[in-house]
Motif scaffolding. Sequence first.
Motif, short mmCIF file in Angstrom:
data_model
loop_
_atom_site.label_atom_id
_atom_site.label_comp_id
_atom_site.label_asym_id
_atom_site.label_seq_id
_atom_site.Cartn_x
_atom_site.Cartn_y
_atom_site.Cartn_z
N CYS A 194 0.65 -1.15 -0.04
CA CYS A 194 0.14 -0.07 -0.07
C CYS A 194 0.84 1.31 -0.03
N SER A 200 -5.99 4.87 -1.98
CA SER A 200 -7.26 5.02 -2.27
C SER A 200 -8.20 4.02 -2.70
N SER A 204 -10.44 -1.81 -2.03
CA SER A 204 -11.38 -1.84 -3.30
C SER A 204 -11.74 -3.41 -3.38
#
Length: 226
Positions: A194, A200, A204
């Motif tokens: 990450c 962002s 997901s």
Amino acid sequence: MDLLSTYELIRSGLEGCELPEPLEPFEHVNEVERLRIAFRPANARLLLFAESHVRVTDEFFADRGAGFIYNHRYYTPWWNDLLLPALGTHGVQNVSLTEPARLAQLLSFQRLGFWVVDASIIALSGYKKLGKHFEGRPFDVVRGAIIENSWEHVGPIVDEMLNQAQPPAICYFQNVDFVLPEEVRKKGTALKFCTPTNASVYRSETYPHGTVAFISAARRAGISPE
């Protein structure tokens, strides 16, 4: 090859490299190996191949220990990005775990059958902690050779895991895929760290190399508490 011999092989390979600091002390490397062995599960069901532990100063090491996931006194973002979402027990999802709580979680991961194996036996990142004259990753110019030499020690461990009666599910960070056996790359789940560029979307459902991918691998291995 044993750990010390592998360490000396790496040391000899670095002769002539213009690096601003001697190689990480073997004491640090040996402690990482001790922790890794201490938390090795009796039957590995999910393996995560990473690059290396993180360099810490001698002062930090003396006070807090190695910069390694299995040192419960050392915090890594892995807790929030991967471990707790996929393997956390009793609904634990909080990055502010106390040190005793992190130890309890690590012991739980061991019972579940999760284990981390690093491609490099020496730390390849975190060197800015040693002083302002350091780059964060001063070994990147010889990173491939370090990992290949490390595989003299790591490779037999990997082979042993792959030859279990029930081979484990595998995840690996993409930056070490070049050293992994082809069967590992084909069957494994590729992850990325990450970073500011993918933060962002890291959690997901549509991002294939982050939190959800690791959760899915844990479920396939049958070790997700959910």
